[in-house]
Design an enzyme around this catalytic site. Structure first.
Site, PDB file in Angstrom:
ATOM      1  N   GLY A   1       0.851  -1.192   0.000  1.00 28.48           N
ATOM      2  CA  GLY A   1       0.000   0.000   0.000  1.00 28.48           C
ATOM      3  C   GLY A   1       0.888   1.243   0.000  1.00 28.48           C
ATOM      4  N   PHE A   2       0.313   2.363   0.422  1.00 35.40           N
ATOM      5  CA  PHE A   2       1.083   3.610   0.459  1.00 35.40           C
ATOM      6  C   PHE A   2       2.350   3.446   1.294  1.00 35.40           C
ATOM      7  CE2 PHE A   2      -3.167   5.630  -0.298  1.00 35.40           C
ATOM      8  CZ  PHE A   2      -2.828   6.277  -1.471  1.00 35.40           C
TER       9      PHE A   2
ATOM     10  N   VAL B   1       0.456 -13.246   3.827  1.00 34.48           N
ATOM     11  CA  VAL B   1       1.217 -13.575   5.038  1.00 34.48           C
ATOM     12  C   VAL B   1       0.230 -13.959   6.133  1.00 34.48           C
ATOM     13  CG1 VAL B   1       2.721 -12.592   6.828  1.00 34.48           C
ATOM     14  CG2 VAL B   1       3.152 -12.105   4.402  1.00 34.48           C
TER      15      VAL B   1
ATOM     16  N   GLU C   1     -18.468  11.214   0.613  1.00 35.22           N
ATOM     17  CA  GLU C   1     -18.161  11.179  -0.825  1.00 35.22           C
ATOM     18  C   GLU C   1     -19.117  10.244  -1.559  1.00 35.22           C
ATOM     19  OE1 GLU C   1     -13.504  12.482  -0.560  1.00 35.22           O
ATOM     20  OE2 GLU C   1     -13.906  10.366  -0.648  1.00 35.22           O
TER      21      GLU C   1
ATOM     22  N   ASP D   1      -1.541   2.541   8.564  1.00 34.39           N
ATOM     23  CA  ASP D   1      -2.795   2.265   9.275  1.00 34.39           C
ATOM     24  C   ASP D   1      -2.652   1.224  10.375  1.00 34.39           C
ATOM     25  OD1 ASP D   1      -4.044   4.023   7.632  1.00 34.39           O
ATOM     26  OD2 ASP D   1      -5.415   2.578   6.705  1.00 34.39           O
TER      27      ASP D   1
ATOM     28  N   ALA E   1      -3.355   8.557   4.106  1.00 31.12           N
ATOM     29  CA  ALA E   1      -2.238   8.253   3.211  1.00 31.12           C
ATOM     30  C   ALA E   1      -0.917   8.882   3.673  1.00 31.12           C
ATOM     31  CB  ALA E   1      -2.584   8.726   1.797  1.00 31.12           C
TER      32      ALA E   1
END
Ligand SMILES: Cc1cc2nc3c(=O)[nH]c(=O)nc-3n(C[C@H](O)[C@H](O)[C@H](O)COP(=O)(O)OP(=O)(O)OC[C@H]3O[C@@H](n4cnc5c(N)ncnc54)[C@H](O)[C@@H]3O)c2cc1C
Length: 409
Positions: free
Chosen positions: A13-14, A79, A168, A297, A310
Protein backbone atom coordinates in the site's frame (compact mmCIF):
# COMPACT_ATOMS: atom_id res chain seq x y z
CA UNK A 1 31.36 -13.28 0.42
CA UNK A 2 29.39 -10.48 2.10
CA UNK A 3 25.64 -11.12 2.05
CA UNK A 4 23.27 -8.19 1.92
CA UNK A 5 20.78 -7.57 4.73
CA UNK A 6 17.34 -8.96 3.92
CA UNK A 7 14.44 -6.55 4.36
CA UNK A 8 10.94 -7.98 4.09
CA UNK A 9 8.10 -5.49 3.57
CA UNK A 10 4.60 -6.87 4.03
CA UNK A 11 1.98 -4.78 2.25
CA UNK A 12 2.27 -2.85 -1.03
CA UNK A 13 0.00 0.00 0.00
CA UNK A 14 1.08 3.61 0.46
CA UNK A 15 3.36 2.69 3.38
CA UNK A 16 5.02 -0.43 1.95
CA UNK A 17 5.77 1.16 -1.43
CA UNK A 18 7.17 4.24 0.26
CA UNK A 19 9.56 2.01 2.27
CA UNK A 20 10.70 0.28 -0.92
CA UNK A 21 11.24 3.58 -2.72
CA UNK A 22 13.61 4.74 0.00
CA UNK A 23 15.57 1.46 -0.14
CA UNK A 24 16.20 1.12 -3.88
CA UNK A 25 19.69 2.63 -3.59
CA UNK A 26 20.53 0.87 -0.31
CA UNK A 27 22.82 -2.13 0.10
CA UNK A 28 19.92 -4.46 0.97
CA UNK A 29 17.78 -7.14 -0.67
CA UNK A 30 14.12 -6.20 -0.35
CA UNK A 31 11.27 -8.68 -0.67
CA UNK A 32 7.91 -6.97 -0.99
CA UNK A 33 4.93 -9.23 -0.28
CA UNK A 34 1.26 -8.46 -0.93
CA UNK A 35 -1.80 -10.61 -1.41
CA UNK A 36 -2.61 -8.55 -4.51
CA UNK A 37 -0.23 -7.82 -7.35
CA UNK A 38 -1.47 -4.24 -7.49
CA UNK A 39 -1.60 -1.21 -5.22
CA UNK A 40 -5.09 0.17 -4.63
CA UNK A 41 -5.56 3.94 -4.51
CA UNK A 42 -8.18 3.78 -1.77
CA UNK A 43 -9.21 7.47 -1.81
CA UNK A 44 -10.89 6.88 -5.19
CA UNK A 45 -12.56 3.56 -4.39
CA UNK A 46 -15.90 5.32 -4.08
CA UNK A 47 -15.57 6.45 -7.71
CA UNK A 48 -15.19 2.83 -8.81
CA UNK A 49 -18.18 1.95 -6.63
CA UNK A 50 -20.28 4.60 -8.36
CA UNK A 51 -19.13 3.78 -11.89
CA UNK A 52 -17.14 6.97 -12.45
CA UNK A 53 -13.78 5.21 -12.80
CA UNK A 54 -12.74 1.74 -13.86
CA UNK A 55 -10.94 -0.54 -11.38
CA UNK A 56 -7.77 -0.44 -13.51
CA UNK A 57 -7.68 3.37 -13.26
CA UNK A 58 -6.83 3.22 -9.57
CA UNK A 59 -4.86 -0.04 -9.47
CA UNK A 60 -1.11 0.19 -9.98
CA UNK A 61 0.69 -3.07 -10.87
CA UNK A 62 3.41 -3.55 -8.25
CA UNK A 63 5.77 -5.22 -10.70
CA UNK A 64 5.75 -2.06 -12.84
CA UNK A 65 7.78 -0.58 -10.01
CA UNK A 66 9.79 -3.53 -8.70
CA UNK A 67 11.05 -4.61 -12.13
CA UNK A 68 12.99 -1.34 -12.44
CA UNK A 69 15.04 -1.98 -9.31
CA UNK A 70 17.38 -4.99 -9.10
CA UNK A 71 17.35 -5.13 -5.30
CA UNK A 72 13.53 -5.39 -5.11
CA UNK A 73 11.67 -8.69 -5.45
CA UNK A 74 7.89 -8.92 -5.40
CA UNK A 75 5.94 -11.96 -4.23
CA UNK A 76 2.17 -12.18 -4.46
CA UNK A 77 1.41 -14.08 -1.27
CA UNK A 78 -0.75 -13.75 1.81
CA UNK A 79 1.22 -13.58 5.04
CA UNK A 80 -0.47 -15.56 7.80
CA UNK A 81 1.98 -15.18 10.65
CA UNK A 82 5.41 -14.08 11.82
CA UNK A 83 7.90 -16.09 13.88
CA UNK A 84 9.75 -13.17 15.47
CA UNK A 85 12.39 -15.38 17.13
CA UNK A 86 13.29 -17.26 13.95
CA UNK A 87 12.88 -14.03 11.94
CA UNK A 88 10.57 -15.51 9.33
CA UNK A 89 7.18 -14.60 7.91
CA UNK A 90 4.83 -17.51 7.15
CA UNK A 91 2.89 -17.65 3.86
CA UNK A 92 -0.59 -19.11 3.48
CA UNK A 93 0.48 -21.51 0.73
CA UNK A 94 3.20 -22.90 3.04
CA UNK A 95 6.78 -21.75 3.16
CA UNK A 96 8.53 -18.91 4.91
CA UNK A 97 10.52 -15.83 4.01
CA UNK A 98 13.45 -14.98 6.28
CA UNK A 99 14.33 -11.43 7.21
CA UNK A 100 16.93 -9.37 9.01
CA UNK A 101 14.55 -6.40 9.14
CA UNK A 102 10.76 -6.58 8.84
CA UNK A 103 8.38 -3.76 7.95
CA UNK A 104 4.72 -4.47 8.65
CA UNK A 105 2.56 -2.28 6.41
CA UNK A 106 -0.59 -4.38 6.16
CA UNK A 107 -3.12 -1.60 6.66
CA UNK A 108 -6.44 -2.22 8.38
CA UNK A 109 -9.76 -3.93 7.58
CA UNK A 110 -13.43 -3.00 7.64
CA UNK A 111 -14.84 -2.88 11.14
CA UNK A 112 -18.50 -3.76 11.71
CA UNK A 113 -18.24 -3.22 15.50
CA UNK A 114 -20.23 -6.40 16.16
CA UNK A 115 -23.49 -4.80 14.99
CA UNK A 116 -25.91 -7.64 14.21
CA UNK A 117 -26.20 -8.33 10.48
CA UNK A 118 -23.74 -5.61 9.48
CA UNK A 119 -20.98 -7.91 8.21
CA UNK A 120 -23.41 -10.13 6.35
CA UNK A 121 -25.97 -7.69 4.95
CA UNK A 122 -24.06 -4.52 4.29
CA UNK A 123 -21.42 -3.89 1.68
CA UNK A 124 -18.11 -2.48 2.90
CA UNK A 125 -16.04 -0.21 0.72
CA UNK A 126 -12.48 -0.95 1.76
CA UNK A 127 -10.95 -3.01 -1.05
CA UNK A 128 -11.19 -3.06 -4.83
CA UNK A 129 -13.37 -6.17 -4.60
CA UNK A 130 -15.73 -4.27 -2.27
CA UNK A 131 -16.00 -1.30 -4.65
CA UNK A 132 -16.69 -3.51 -7.66
CA UNK A 133 -19.34 -5.41 -5.68
CA UNK A 134 -21.11 -2.12 -4.78
CA UNK A 135 -20.97 -0.96 -8.40
CA UNK A 136 -22.45 -4.24 -9.65
CA UNK A 137 -25.18 -4.17 -7.03
CA UNK A 138 -26.15 -0.59 -7.93
CA UNK A 139 -26.29 -1.43 -11.63
CA UNK A 140 -28.42 -4.49 -10.89
CA UNK A 141 -30.80 -2.50 -8.65
CA UNK A 142 -31.39 0.12 -11.33
CA UNK A 143 -31.84 -2.31 -14.22
CA UNK A 144 -34.11 -4.57 -12.22
CA UNK A 145 -36.27 -1.63 -11.13
CA UNK A 146 -36.40 -0.28 -14.68
CA UNK A 147 -37.61 -3.58 -16.11
CA UNK A 148 -39.69 -5.02 -13.26
CA UNK A 149 -40.86 -1.97 -11.28
CA UNK A 150 -40.12 -1.13 -7.65
CA UNK A 151 -41.60 -1.41 -4.21
CA UNK A 152 -40.85 1.10 -1.39
CA UNK A 153 -37.20 1.08 -0.38
CA UNK A 154 -35.96 -0.90 -3.39
CA UNK A 155 -33.94 2.05 -4.66
CA UNK A 156 -32.92 3.47 -1.30
CA UNK A 157 -29.23 3.31 -0.46
CA UNK A 158 -28.31 3.72 3.21
CA UNK A 159 -24.72 4.71 3.87
CA UNK A 160 -23.48 4.11 7.39
CA UNK A 161 -20.68 6.38 8.54
CA UNK A 162 -20.34 10.12 7.97
CA UNK A 163 -16.57 10.31 7.54
CA UNK A 164 -14.95 11.28 4.25
CA UNK A 165 -15.81 8.00 2.50
CA UNK A 166 -19.48 8.09 3.55
CA UNK A 167 -19.84 11.74 2.55
CA UNK A 168 -18.16 11.18 -0.83
CA UNK A 169 -20.27 8.14 -1.53
CA UNK A 170 -23.53 9.86 -0.52
CA UNK A 171 -22.85 13.02 -2.54
CA UNK A 172 -21.89 11.11 -5.67
CA UNK A 173 -24.87 8.77 -5.48
CA UNK A 174 -27.26 11.68 -5.00
CA UNK A 175 -25.84 13.44 -8.06
CA UNK A 176 -26.04 10.26 -10.09
CA UNK A 177 -29.64 9.82 -9.07
CA UNK A 178 -30.46 13.35 -10.27
CA UNK A 179 -28.64 12.88 -13.58
CA UNK A 180 -29.60 9.29 -14.30
CA UNK A 181 -33.28 9.80 -13.63
CA UNK A 182 -33.27 12.75 -16.03
CA UNK A 183 -31.36 11.09 -18.84
CA UNK A 184 -31.36 7.30 -18.59
CA UNK A 185 -34.00 5.97 -16.22
CA UNK A 186 -36.76 8.57 -16.60
CA UNK A 187 -39.38 5.97 -15.61
CA UNK A 188 -37.77 5.72 -12.16
CA UNK A 189 -37.99 9.42 -11.31
CA UNK A 190 -41.14 8.92 -9.22
CA UNK A 191 -39.87 5.74 -7.56
CA UNK A 192 -39.01 7.36 -4.22
CA UNK A 193 -35.31 6.48 -4.58
CA UNK A 194 -33.36 7.93 -1.65
CA UNK A 195 -29.83 8.29 -0.41
CA UNK A 196 -29.67 8.24 3.39
CA UNK A 197 -26.47 8.97 5.32
CA UNK A 198 -26.40 7.81 8.95
CA UNK A 199 -23.75 9.05 11.39
CA UNK A 200 -23.76 8.34 15.10
CA UNK A 201 -21.86 11.51 16.08
CA UNK A 202 -23.59 14.86 16.06
CA UNK A 203 -21.75 16.01 12.98
CA UNK A 204 -20.29 14.69 9.73
CA UNK A 205 -16.56 14.72 8.92
CA UNK A 206 -15.56 14.53 12.60
CA UNK A 207 -11.85 15.41 12.24
CA UNK A 208 -12.59 18.52 10.13
CA UNK A 209 -13.32 22.03 11.39
CA UNK A 210 -16.97 22.50 12.46
CA UNK A 211 -17.69 25.02 9.68
CA UNK A 212 -16.57 22.54 7.05
CA UNK A 213 -18.85 19.88 8.56
CA UNK A 214 -21.77 22.29 8.35
CA UNK A 215 -20.90 23.06 4.73
CA UNK A 216 -20.86 19.33 3.94
CA UNK A 217 -24.31 18.80 5.49
CA UNK A 218 -25.76 21.72 3.54
CA UNK A 219 -24.15 20.57 0.28
CA UNK A 220 -25.44 17.02 0.74
CA UNK A 221 -28.94 18.19 1.60
CA UNK A 222 -28.93 20.45 -1.48
CA UNK A 223 -28.32 17.29 -3.51
CA UNK A 224 -31.24 15.56 -1.82
CA UNK A 225 -29.32 13.35 0.63
CA UNK A 226 -31.20 12.58 3.84
CA UNK A 227 -28.54 13.29 6.49
CA UNK A 228 -29.20 11.61 9.83
CA UNK A 229 -26.61 12.64 12.43
CA UNK A 230 -26.73 11.50 16.07
CA UNK A 231 -28.29 8.18 15.01
CA UNK A 232 -26.70 4.82 15.78
CA UNK A 233 -27.37 1.62 13.86
CA UNK A 234 -28.78 -1.26 15.90
CA UNK A 235 -29.14 -3.93 13.21
CA UNK A 236 -28.84 -4.54 9.49
CA UNK A 237 -30.93 -7.16 7.76
CA UNK A 238 -31.32 -7.88 4.05
CA UNK A 239 -33.50 -4.97 2.94
CA UNK A 240 -33.64 -2.94 6.16
CA UNK A 241 -31.57 -0.86 8.57
CA UNK A 242 -32.83 -0.54 12.14
CA UNK A 243 -31.65 2.54 14.00
CA UNK A 244 -30.99 2.72 17.75
CA UNK A 245 -34.27 4.60 18.12
CA UNK A 246 -36.10 1.59 16.67
CA UNK A 247 -36.89 3.34 13.40
CA UNK A 248 -36.57 1.07 10.37
CA UNK A 249 -35.34 2.24 6.97
CA UNK A 250 -36.25 -0.16 4.13
CA UNK A 251 -33.52 -0.17 1.51
CA UNK A 252 -32.02 -1.97 -1.46
CA UNK A 253 -28.39 -1.52 -0.45
CA UNK A 254 -26.47 -0.73 2.72
CA UNK A 255 -22.96 0.67 2.26
CA UNK A 256 -20.72 0.33 5.30
CA UNK A 257 -18.28 3.21 5.71
CA UNK A 258 -18.26 3.36 9.49
CA UNK A 259 -14.61 2.77 10.26
CA UNK A 260 -11.74 0.35 10.27
CA UNK A 261 -10.23 -2.16 12.66
CA UNK A 262 -7.42 -4.70 12.76
CA UNK A 263 -7.01 -7.30 10.02
CA UNK A 264 -6.88 -11.02 10.88
CA UNK A 265 -3.07 -10.97 10.56
CA UNK A 266 -2.68 -8.03 12.94
CA UNK A 267 -4.88 -9.74 15.51
CA UNK A 268 -2.85 -12.95 15.32
CA UNK A 269 0.63 -11.48 15.80
CA UNK A 270 0.65 -11.49 19.60
CA UNK A 271 2.11 -7.97 19.73
CA UNK A 272 0.89 -5.19 22.03
CA UNK A 273 -1.91 -3.19 20.40
CA UNK A 274 -3.50 0.19 20.96
CA UNK A 275 -7.15 0.18 19.85
CA UNK A 276 -6.39 -2.69 17.49
CA UNK A 277 -3.28 -1.07 15.99
CA UNK A 278 0.27 -2.32 16.66
CA UNK A 279 1.89 -0.23 19.37
CA UNK A 280 5.07 1.39 18.10
CA UNK A 281 7.88 3.34 19.73
CA UNK A 282 8.68 6.89 18.55
CA UNK A 283 11.05 5.48 15.88
CA UNK A 284 8.20 3.24 14.54
CA UNK A 285 9.66 -0.04 15.81
CA UNK A 286 7.19 -2.37 17.54
CA UNK A 287 7.66 -2.54 21.29
CA UNK A 288 9.08 -6.07 21.59
CA UNK A 289 11.51 -6.35 18.66
CA UNK A 290 14.35 -4.09 17.58
CA UNK A 291 14.35 -5.19 13.93
CA UNK A 292 10.58 -4.96 13.30
CA UNK A 293 8.84 -1.75 12.18
CA UNK A 294 5.10 -1.13 11.79
CA UNK A 295 3.87 1.78 9.69
CA UNK A 296 0.71 3.36 8.32
CA UNK A 297 -2.79 2.27 9.28
CA UNK A 298 -1.61 -0.81 11.16
CA UNK A 299 0.54 1.16 13.62
CA UNK A 300 -0.09 3.59 16.47
CA UNK A 301 2.18 5.43 18.88
CA UNK A 302 0.50 5.57 22.31
CA UNK A 303 1.63 9.17 22.80
CA UNK A 304 0.36 10.47 19.46
CA UNK A 305 -1.64 7.99 17.36
CA UNK A 306 -1.75 9.40 13.85
CA UNK A 307 -4.87 9.45 11.64
CA UNK A 308 -5.30 6.47 9.33
CA UNK A 309 -4.59 8.45 6.18
CA UNK A 310 -2.24 8.25 3.21
CA UNK A 311 0.30 10.83 4.42
CA UNK A 312 1.21 9.13 7.74
CA UNK A 313 1.71 5.87 5.79
CA UNK A 314 3.84 7.52 3.08
CA UNK A 315 5.99 9.44 5.55
CA UNK A 316 6.18 6.52 8.00
CA UNK A 317 7.31 4.15 5.25
CA UNK A 318 10.18 6.41 4.23
CA UNK A 319 11.15 6.91 7.88
CA UNK A 320 11.30 3.16 8.60
CA UNK A 321 13.54 2.65 5.56
CA UNK A 322 15.93 5.36 6.78
CA UNK A 323 16.05 3.83 10.26
CA UNK A 324 16.95 0.42 8.82
CA UNK A 325 19.89 2.05 7.07
CA UNK A 326 20.92 3.78 10.31
CA UNK A 327 20.79 0.50 12.24
CA UNK A 328 22.88 -1.20 9.53
CA UNK A 329 25.45 1.58 9.88
CA UNK A 330 25.57 1.08 13.67
CA UNK A 331 23.80 4.38 14.40
CA UNK A 332 20.89 4.87 16.78
CA UNK A 333 17.41 5.41 15.41
CA UNK A 334 15.56 8.74 15.21
CA UNK A 335 12.01 9.57 16.23
CA UNK A 336 9.38 9.96 13.51
CA UNK A 337 7.96 13.46 13.12
CA UNK A 338 4.79 13.61 11.06
CA UNK A 339 4.22 16.64 8.83
CA UNK A 340 0.49 17.23 8.56
CA UNK A 341 -0.23 18.46 5.03
CA UNK A 342 -3.98 18.71 5.53
CA UNK A 343 -7.08 16.75 4.58
CA UNK A 344 -9.81 16.97 1.98
CA UNK A 345 -13.17 15.44 1.16
CA UNK A 346 -15.40 15.98 -1.84
CA UNK A 347 -19.17 16.10 -1.83
CA UNK A 348 -19.76 16.20 -5.56
CA UNK A 349 -19.22 18.26 -8.65
CA UNK A 350 -17.77 21.66 -7.70
CA UNK A 351 -18.19 20.95 -4.02
CA UNK A 352 -15.53 19.88 -1.53
CA UNK A 353 -13.94 20.84 1.77
CA UNK A 354 -10.22 21.18 2.41
CA UNK A 355 -8.11 21.98 5.45
CA UNK A 356 -4.62 22.82 4.32
CA UNK A 357 -1.44 23.29 6.31
CA UNK A 358 -1.26 26.70 7.94
CA UNK A 359 -4.93 26.66 8.97
CA UNK A 360 -6.29 27.46 5.49
CA UNK A 361 -9.84 26.21 5.00
CA UNK A 362 -11.49 25.98 1.61
CA UNK A 363 -14.97 25.02 0.45
CA UNK A 364 -16.82 24.90 -2.89
CA UNK A 365 -15.28 25.00 -6.36
CA UNK A 366 -11.79 26.02 -5.20
CA UNK A 367 -11.62 23.10 -2.76
CA UNK A 368 -12.98 20.77 -5.44
CA UNK A 369 -10.34 21.85 -7.98
CA UNK A 370 -7.64 21.39 -5.33
CA UNK A 371 -9.07 17.93 -4.59
CA UNK A 372 -9.05 16.95 -8.29
CA UNK A 373 -5.49 18.19 -8.79
CA UNK A 374 -4.09 16.53 -5.70
CA UNK A 375 -5.61 13.15 -6.50
CA UNK A 376 -4.17 13.26 -10.01
CA UNK A 377 -0.73 14.08 -8.58
CA UNK A 378 -0.81 11.31 -5.99
CA UNK A 379 -2.15 8.57 -8.26
CA UNK A 380 0.54 6.05 -9.10
CA UNK A 381 1.52 5.59 -12.74
CA UNK A 382 1.25 7.86 -15.79
CA UNK A 383 -1.32 5.60 -17.44
CA UNK A 384 -3.64 5.85 -14.44
CA UNK A 385 -3.24 9.63 -14.25
CA UNK A 386 -4.11 10.05 -17.91
CA UNK A 387 -7.01 7.64 -17.70
CA UNK A 388 -8.49 9.37 -14.63
CA UNK A 389 -8.05 12.80 -16.23
CA UNK A 390 -9.86 11.67 -19.39
CA UNK A 391 -12.66 10.04 -17.39
CA UNK A 392 -13.13 13.11 -15.21
CA UNK A 393 -12.96 15.53 -18.14
CA UNK A 394 -15.62 13.47 -19.95
CA UNK A 395 -17.78 13.21 -16.87
CA UNK A 396 -17.65 16.78 -15.65
CA UNK A 397 -17.45 18.66 -18.95
CA UNK A 398 -20.38 16.77 -20.46
CA UNK A 399 -22.27 16.91 -17.16
CA UNK A 400 -25.71 17.80 -18.51
CA UNK A 401 -25.40 16.23 -21.96
CA UNK A 402 -24.30 12.62 -21.62
CA UNK A 403 -26.06 9.96 -19.55
CA UNK A 404 -24.15 8.88 -16.44
CA UNK A 405 -24.68 5.14 -16.41
CA UNK A 406 -23.35 2.63 -13.91
CA UNK A 407 -22.41 -0.51 -15.79
CA UNK A 408 -22.21 -3.69 -13.75
CA UNK A 409 -20.04 -6.73 -14.29
C1 LIG B 1 -12.51 4.01 0.96
C2 LIG B 1 -11.31 4.72 1.50
C3 LIG B 1 -11.08 6.06 1.21
C4 LIG B 1 -9.96 6.71 1.70
N1 LIG B 1 -9.77 8.03 1.38
C5 LIG B 1 -8.66 8.66 1.82
C6 LIG B 1 -8.39 10.02 1.47
O1 LIG B 1 -9.19 10.65 0.76
N2 LIG B 1 -7.24 10.59 1.90
C7 LIG B 1 -6.34 9.92 2.69
O2 LIG B 1 -5.30 10.46 3.05
N3 LIG B 1 -6.58 8.64 3.06
C8 LIG B 1 -7.70 8.01 2.65
N4 LIG B 1 -7.93 6.71 3.02
C9 LIG B 1 -7.00 6.06 3.93
C10 LIG B 1 -5.73 5.61 3.21
O3 LIG B 1 -6.08 4.96 2.00
C11 LIG B 1 -4.97 4.68 4.15
O4 LIG B 1 -4.68 5.40 5.32
C12 LIG B 1 -3.69 4.20 3.52
O5 LIG B 1 -3.96 3.42 2.39
C13 LIG B 1 -2.88 3.40 4.53
O6 LIG B 1 -1.73 2.91 3.90
P1 LIG B 1 -1.08 1.56 4.43
O7 LIG B 1 0.13 1.35 3.59
O8 LIG B 1 -0.94 1.60 5.89
O9 LIG B 1 -2.16 0.44 4.13
P2 LIG B 1 -2.88 0.03 2.75
O10 LIG B 1 -2.77 1.09 1.73
O11 LIG B 1 -4.23 -0.43 3.15
O12 LIG B 1 -2.02 -1.20 2.26
C14 LIG B 1 -1.99 -2.42 2.94
C15 LIG B 1 -1.55 -3.48 1.96
O13 LIG B 1 -1.30 -4.68 2.68
C16 LIG B 1 -1.80 -5.78 1.97
N5 LIG B 1 -2.06 -6.84 2.93
C17 LIG B 1 -2.88 -6.80 4.00
N6 LIG B 1 -2.83 -7.94 4.68
C18 LIG B 1 -1.95 -8.73 4.05
C19 LIG B 1 -1.46 -10.04 4.27
N7 LIG B 1 -1.86 -10.75 5.32
N8 LIG B 1 -0.56 -10.56 3.42
C20 LIG B 1 -0.15 -9.85 2.34
N9 LIG B 1 -0.57 -8.59 2.08
C21 LIG B 1 -1.45 -8.05 2.92
C22 LIG B 1 -3.05 -5.25 1.29
O14 LIG B 1 -3.40 -6.02 0.16
C23 LIG B 1 -2.64 -3.83 0.94
O15 LIG B 1 -2.10 -3.75 -0.36
C24 LIG B 1 -9.06 6.02 2.53
C25 LIG B 1 -9.27 4.68 2.84
C26 LIG B 1 -10.39 4.03 2.32
C27 LIG B 1 -10.62 2.59 2.67
Amino acid sequence: MKTRARVVVVGAGFGGLSTCKELVEADVEVTLIDRHNFNTFQPLLYQVATGGLNPGDIAYPVRTYTRKHPNLTFRQETVVGVDFDRQEVALDGGGNVAYDYLVLAVGAASNFFGIPGAAKDSQAIYTMEDAVAVRDRLAEMLERAASRGTKPGDLTVVIIGGGATGVEMAGTLAELRQMQFKTTYAALSGSGAKVVLVEQNDRLLGPFDGRLSEYAVAALRARGVEVRTGESVAEVTGGCVTLGSGEQIPCGLVVWAAGVGPSALTQSLGLHKIRGRLAVRPDLRVEAYDNVFAIGDVAADAEKPLPQLAQPALQGGAHAARQIQRLMAGASTEAFHYKDKGTMATIGRRSAVAEIRGGIKLTGTLAWLAWLGLHIVFLLGLRNRLSVMINWAWRYLSWRKTPKVITGG
